[in-house]
Structure formats: structure tokens, C-alpha cells
Design a protein around this motif. Sequence first.
Motif, PDB file in Angstrom:
ATOM      1  N   GLU A   7      -7.666  14.719   0.223  1.00 16.80           N
ATOM      2  CA  GLU A   7      -7.444  13.595   0.070  1.00 16.80           C
ATOM      3  C   GLU A   7      -7.679  12.539   1.239  1.00 16.80           C
ATOM      4  O   GLU A   7      -7.180  12.936   2.383  1.00 16.80           O
ATOM      5  CB  GLU A   7      -5.884  13.464  -0.129  1.00 16.80           C
ATOM      6  CG  GLU A   7      -5.200  11.998   0.012  1.00 16.80           C
ATOM      7  CD  GLU A   7      -5.631  11.314  -1.526  1.00 16.80           C
ATOM      8  OE1 GLU A   7      -5.761   9.738  -1.279  1.00 16.80           O
ATOM      9  OE2 GLU A   7      -6.593  11.786  -2.210  1.00 16.80           O
ATOM     10  N   PRO A   8      -8.354  11.553   1.434  1.00 18.02           N
ATOM     11  CA  PRO A   8      -8.643  10.666   2.378  1.00 18.02           C
ATOM     12  C   PRO A   8      -7.386  10.026   2.848  1.00 18.02           C
ATOM     13  O   PRO A   8      -6.779   9.503   2.264  1.00 18.02           O
ATOM     14  CB  PRO A   8      -9.771   9.643   1.893  1.00 18.02           C
ATOM     15  CG  PRO A   8     -10.511  10.404   0.826  1.00 18.02           C
ATOM     16  CD  PRO A   8      -9.452  11.367   0.052  1.00 18.02           C
ATOM     17  N   GLY A   9      -7.239   9.883   4.074  1.00 18.33           N
ATOM     18  CA  GLY A   9      -6.117   9.148   4.556  1.00 18.33           C
ATOM     19  C   GLY A   9      -4.919   9.908   4.799  1.00 18.33           C
ATOM     20  O   GLY A   9      -3.940   9.512   5.217  1.00 18.33           O
ATOM     21  N   GLY A  69       0.820  -1.365  -0.144  1.00 12.10           N
ATOM     22  CA  GLY A  69      -0.011  -0.068   0.058  1.00 12.10           C
ATOM     23  C   GLY A  69       0.949   1.254   0.008  1.00 12.10           C
ATOM     24  O   GLY A  69       2.039   1.188   0.209  1.00 12.10           O
ATOM     25  N   ARG A  70       0.177   2.393  -0.300  1.00 11.05           N
ATOM     26  CA  ARG A  70       1.178   3.412  -0.352  1.00 11.05           C
ATOM     27  C   ARG A  70       1.934   4.120   0.828  1.00 11.05           C
ATOM     28  O   ARG A  70       2.875   4.695   0.884  1.00 11.05           O
ATOM     29  CB  ARG A  70       0.261   4.767  -0.959  1.00 11.05           C
ATOM     30  CG  ARG A  70      -0.907   5.129   0.170  1.00 11.05           C
ATOM     31  CD  ARG A  70      -1.771   6.154  -0.564  1.00 11.05           C
ATOM     32  NE  ARG A  70      -2.734   6.678   0.445  1.00 11.05           N
ATOM     33  CZ  ARG A  70      -3.514   7.448   0.140  1.00 11.05           C
ATOM     34  NH1 ARG A  70      -3.759   8.239  -0.851  1.00 11.05           N
ATOM     35  NH2 ARG A  70      -4.477   7.997   1.255  1.00 11.05           N
ATOM     36  N   SER A  71       1.142   3.573   2.197  1.00 10.49           N
ATOM     37  CA  SER A  71       1.878   4.047   3.366  1.00 10.49           C
ATOM     38  C   SER A  71       3.172   3.274   3.628  1.00 10.49           C
ATOM     39  O   SER A  71       4.025   3.500   4.275  1.00 10.49           O
ATOM     40  CB  SER A  71       0.830   4.121   4.557  1.00 10.49           C
ATOM     41  OG  SER A  71       0.564   2.640   4.868  1.00 10.49           O
ATOM     42  N   GLU A  72       3.260   2.084   2.813  1.00  9.16           N
ATOM     43  CA  GLU A  72       4.494   1.208   3.039  1.00  9.16           C
ATOM     44  C   GLU A  72       5.707   1.652   2.181  1.00  9.16           C
ATOM     45  O   GLU A  72       6.820   1.336   2.383  1.00  9.16           O
ATOM     46  CB  GLU A  72       4.061  -0.160   2.771  1.00  9.16           C
ATOM     47  CG  GLU A  72       3.294  -0.738   3.738  1.00  9.16           C
ATOM     48  CD  GLU A  72       2.688  -2.109   3.070  1.00  9.16           C
ATOM     49  OE1 GLU A  72       3.276  -3.250   3.809  1.00  9.16           O
ATOM     50  OE2 GLU A  72       1.606  -2.383   2.295  1.00  9.16           O
ATOM     51  N   ILE A  73       5.428   2.560   1.362  1.00 12.46           N
ATOM     52  CA  ILE A  73       6.510   3.066   0.515  1.00 12.46           C
ATOM     53  C   ILE A  73       7.487   4.028   1.480  1.00 12.46           C
ATOM     54  O   ILE A  73       7.057   5.071   2.188  1.00 12.46           O
ATOM     55  CB  ILE A  73       6.149   4.000  -0.605  1.00 12.46           C
ATOM     56  CG1 ILE A  73       5.237   3.179  -1.456  1.00 12.46           C
ATOM     57  CG2 ILE A  73       7.245   4.868  -1.370  1.00 12.46           C
ATOM     58  CD1 ILE A  73       4.676   3.900  -2.626  1.00 12.46           C
TER      59      ILE A  73
END
Length: 410
Positions: free
Chosen positions: A387-389, A331-335
Motif C-alpha cells: 500500500e503506497p503511503g 483525504g484518508r489521512s484526515e479521518i
Amino acid sequence: MNSLLHAALDISLCRAVTVAPAGLSHAPLPIRASRIDASLAARAWRIDLRDHLIFPGLINAHEHLHVNAVPPLHAGAPFANSYAWITAFQAHFAEPAVAAALRLPKALRLRHGALKNLLAGVTCVAHHDPWHPALDALDFPVALLRDYGWSYALGWPGYGPPAQASFAATPVGRPWMIHLAEGTDAVAQAELAQLDRLGCLAANSVLVHGVGLRAADVDRVIASGAALVWCPTSNHNLLGHTLDPQRLCAAGRLALGSDSRLSGARDLLEEMRGIAARGELAPAEILALATTAAARILRLPDRGKLVPGAQADLVIVEDRGGAARSLTDLGRSEIRAVVRDGVPCIADPDFAEWFAVAGVDTVPVMLDGRPKLLAAHLAEPDLLALEPGLEPVAARNAPGRERVAEAWCH
């Protein structure tokens, strides 16, 4: 951003494991003046990225940047084609939430769509809509496909340039894009032959969706040298079906797009995870659709690969082995960091020194529950609110990660 410092900064991503078309490479990755360099400068500022992988910045080959905050149409049954969906959507414009989203300045909505892409590791986007002055801003969040031709769709002539005229005006060395065969009925199935009769099927033709293409149509696309951008989540949501990607992928004539949140996936990473979960393509093939294949199809010779002279647009992740080697399980937060022109745009807090050396002010944010640093020019409150999140936090509440911070080398 301090542009003078940026232009003069030499960086070495030392002990890095890069992912290139030929496979993994355990070697330094030198960066000079926004591009990957052939050699390491003696006085380069160095970052130790042991236990990390570096991917090229992803290319989203089909997006409508300005509608990602518009609530989608909720329909109970699949549509026969996109024209039926467009007709059904007309009544949806009266919904208060839709009307409120469309009242936002278009420049803000375009920046939001670009930021959505950047957060997921996308550094270059093909925007399939009329050009807008906001897209020329020097601080626009992503790079954009430029100097291309486009028409919207054969069955929707009131929006965008007419197909024949725009195709004729597009240089043969530049891509020409059109939504085509976006449906499962006879209307969609007839569109490739119609496009061919118009003289608009050639090696620079980039068809979008292609759900209605039959086996003989795919043969014709490959024989002409044309290519297709695949947006499977959007296809499933609107049409209940998508194209079988195997033959176009094997021929090198397939790229990947996310369409927009109006009909498609949250972002390109989610699109890639869905393809992997359904077993439609192998992880390495999926990665190619958003890097090497997309760059070739869109005529972007300095993108999609990690070689000397290429744009220093990077996606940095921890090397966990397995699917992380192709970004299909993240997922994007893992980048760990998304880098444009050799400069981080969003990264984990322990990359703070890289921002500082590049002269980039940052704002601490939370992305899907994880602390990040976001370049200040991307942190306007109106933009973050869309932007949600993604939300700003007080600097004192943005912890770092000491383990990797200790691995900086100078």
C-alpha cells in the motif's frame, strides 16, 4: 483482538455529532456488542467526541479487490467499450511489473484491496469476482456483500457464471450484479435491451457502469426497479465519458463504486471528491450513494445509517463545517478513526485508550505522512508493503495529540 472483551464492551460516544439520513444529531451514540444500541448502559466506557462528526462506515458498491496492486494500462485514447480495453490489456500481462504483481498470493492481494478500502473509511465492499476462501477469514479487513448473484458481462461469457443461469439462481430478495453498457458505442448501447430479452432486468438487478445507457434506457431501469453502480473515474479513464447520474440519483437507484486502481480512483474518498469537484451531485447526495442508497440497493438493512440495531461501523472526523459534513473534501489521512463492529481499526494516536479497552494490539504507522495506530492484525509486513503511503514506524516516533486526549471522559 480479545473477542470476549469485545463482546462485553459497552461504549458511549458522548457529546458526539452524528450524521444520519435525517441530518445532524447532537446526542450520545451508545454501542453494545458491535451494534448501535437504543440506550446508554450505566457502566459504559465513554469517549468525548465534542467537535467531531460521526458518519456510517462507507459502502463500496463495486470493487475488484485482488487487482489494486496491478499497474494500470496506459492508453493514449479512450476505448469504445470495456471489451476493447480487456483485449488491449492482454499484452499488458507480459509487462514485468504486471507479472510480478499477479504472482503475489491471491489471498494477500484480496486483503490488500480490503485494507485500501478500510483506510478510506469503507467498512463494507461488494466484490465482483469469484469467491475465495480468504474472504471468509474472521480478521478480513472489511465486511463483504454475501449471498448475492453475479455475472461478469454479456460480452465476456468466459469469465464468471452465465447471466441467465446466475440470475435465475439468485433469490429475488438478494442483489444480482453485472457489468453493463460499459462503453460509448453501439455494442454498449444495445446491452440493456439484450439483458431485458434474457429476462435478467428486475428489481434486484444491479447494473455496473451504464455509460452507454440512453434516456429511454434510464427510464427502463427505473421502471423495472433495478439500480446502477456508478464508477465515474474508471469510466473517464477507460472511455473518456461517464453516465449523467442525476435521474438515477433522484430516483434512489444509484450507488457508488471505485472499481479498482487498475482503472479507477485510488479509493472511494477520492471518487467522492472528484464528483464534488465536477459539480455532478451535491455533497449530501454523494454521501448517500456510499451509505443509505448503497445499503438499500445491496439489501444491507443494518448498514449505511446510524440508528439502533445498525452495525457499529463508523467514520470519525473533526467537525470543520462545510464539505467535511459529507466527507467530500477529505483525504484518508484526515479521518480521525475508522471503526468496525464498535472497535477502531485505524485511528489517530490519541485514540490509543479505545484500542486498549477493546483488547486490540496496535502498530504505529504513517499514513500519507500522518501518524496513526493500526490494528496489529492488519499490519503484516507483506500487506503494508503493497500500500503506497502506508508504512510502519518505531513506536517512539508516533506522537499523540494531547488536545483530544485530554477530552476522554470516563
